[in-house]
Write an enzyme that holds these catalytic residues in place. Structure first.
Site, PDB file in Angstrom:
ATOM      1  N   ASN A 212       0.793  -1.227   0.000  1.00 53.41           N
ATOM      2  CA  ASN A 212       0.000   0.000   0.000  1.00 53.41           C
ATOM      3  C   ASN A 212       0.831   1.285   0.000  1.00 53.41           C
ATOM      4  O   ASN A 212       0.299   2.378  -0.089  1.00 53.41           O
ATOM      5  CB  ASN A 212      -0.949   0.028   1.203  1.00 53.41           C
ATOM      6  CG  ASN A 212      -0.193  -0.012   2.519  1.00 53.41           C
ATOM      7  OD1 ASN A 212       0.428  -1.012   2.835  1.00 53.41           O
ATOM      8  ND2 ASN A 212      -0.233   1.061   3.293  1.00 53.41           N
ATOM      9  N   THR A 213       2.163   1.164   0.085  1.00 53.01           N
ATOM     10  CA  THR A 213       2.975   2.380   0.182  1.00 53.01           C
ATOM     11  C   THR A 213       4.351   2.186  -0.443  1.00 53.01           C
ATOM     12  O   THR A 213       4.819   1.051  -0.585  1.00 53.01           O
ATOM     13  CB  THR A 213       3.116   2.795   1.672  1.00 53.01           C
ATOM     14  OG1 THR A 213       3.803   4.039   1.763  1.00 53.01           O
ATOM     15  CG2 THR A 213       3.894   1.761   2.477  1.00 53.01           C
TER      16      THR A 213
ATOM     17  N   TYR B 201      19.165  -2.634  11.814  1.00 48.42           N
ATOM     18  CA  TYR B 201      18.600  -2.542  10.466  1.00 48.42           C
ATOM     19  C   TYR B 201      19.515  -3.244   9.466  1.00 48.42           C
ATOM     20  O   TYR B 201      19.061  -4.023   8.624  1.00 48.42           O
ATOM     21  CB  TYR B 201      18.400  -1.071  10.065  1.00 48.42           C
ATOM     22  CG  TYR B 201      17.795  -0.925   8.684  1.00 48.42           C
ATOM     23  CD1 TYR B 201      16.492  -1.340   8.429  1.00 48.42           C
ATOM     24  CD2 TYR B 201      18.527  -0.383   7.629  1.00 48.42           C
ATOM     25  CE1 TYR B 201      15.925  -1.225   7.166  1.00 48.42           C
ATOM     26  CE2 TYR B 201      17.968  -0.255   6.357  1.00 48.42           C
ATOM     27  CZ  TYR B 201      16.670  -0.678   6.136  1.00 48.42           C
ATOM     28  OH  TYR B 201      16.120  -0.568   4.878  1.00 48.42           O
TER      29      TYR B 201
END
Length: 289
Positions: free
Chosen positions: A11-12, A163
């Site tokens: 969605n993004t 990360y």
């Protein structure tokens, strides 16, 4: 027969651009998204642009292994085969947090959730003629290592290192998955991609020095649409081989047209990859290949 694809985080950002690219090619896309209302908005936006788009929203929360299992069951109850799985969703350098299963957020969401999802979807992938799994890595895979002695960063949380570890794990997983698929002579291919420096909402958690440097880095960045091209190519280019890693072709791989790129020595360490796979199976309580 139309191809079926699952894109996590559809969605993004990169996921949205990948969904649009697939829809343009008449690929039916299952939008695997955590936030259903945001997914509905994205779906409406795509349909405005591409009225013929075939889109289905299925909720997926990668921070819960039970939710990953539920998603896979729901998908398999409705579809017999899966042509493309894009393990795209991700979280970048947030404050310290844990998933519902107690894993460090980035390791859990970026990597472990996708590790389990891929294993659970192996049957529908095998049922497709020439399926592909595309795992999203990052230039940040060079930021560190796999910290086996403290995978969840319970002792000293360093959000950048965490990360980097999660994105290195995604890349090592893509390579190891391909080795295992080949060993079993399966027609499924595993590839990886990275978006260079792309302007997506992943940057919302930047703080300190990284935030200060953003204006200087900005000229080297590219749009989410351009950043999505390596994963789109990895999913669709028939000339590519399993085990290929795609990234931008420009300066330092920050931006540019997609091409096959190299990765660092750690990512190619087969012993480390095997150990990571076995630990991942234990953490997910699920074995495959």
């Amino acid at each position: 027969m139309n191809k079926i694809a699952i894109i996590t985080g559809a969605n993004t950002g990169l996921g949205l651009e990948t969904t649009k690219a697939f829809a343009e090619k008449n690929i039916e896309v299952v939008m695997a998204c955590r936030n259903e209302s945001k997914a509905e908005k994205a779906k409406a936006e795509i349909l405005k642009e591409i009225p013929k788009a075939q889109l289905k929203i299925l909720p997926l929360d990668l921070s819960s292994l039970d939710a990953v299992r539920s998603f896979a069951e729901k998908f398999k109850s409705e579809y017999n085969c899966l042509d493309i799985l894009v393990n795209n969703a991700g979280l970048m350098i947030p404050p310290y947090g844990k998933t519902k299963d107690g894993f460090e957020l980035q390791f859990g969401i970026n990597y472990l959730g996708h590790f389990l999802l891929t294993g659970l979807l192996l049957e529908p992938l095998k049922n497709a003629a020439e399926a592909r799994v595309v795992s999203l890595s990052s230039l940040a895979h060079k930021w560190g290592d796999i910290y086996f002695e403290d995978l969840q960063f319970q002792n000293n949380y360093d959000k950048q290192k965490a990360y980097g570890q999660s994105k290195l794990a995604c890349l090592m997983f893509a390579y190891e998955l391909d080795r295992r698929l080949k060993a079993q002579q399966l027609s499924v291919k595993s590839l990886a991609a990275h978006p260079g420096l792309s302007r997506t909402n992943l940057f919302r958690h930047l703080t300190g020095m990284m935030k200060l440097l953003t204006p200087f880095v900005y000229p080297f960045t590219q749009s989410a649409k351009s950043g999505a091209q390596p994963q789109i190519k990895a999913a669709l280019d028939e000339k590519l081989a399993g085990g290929d890693y795609l990234g931008p072709s420009g300066f330092q791989e920050y931006s540019g047209k997609p091409k096959v790129v190299d990765s660092n020595a750690i990512s190619n360490d087969k012993e480390k990859a095997k150990r990571l796979w076995e630990i991942s199976e234990e953490l997910c309580n699920f074995q495959y290949l």
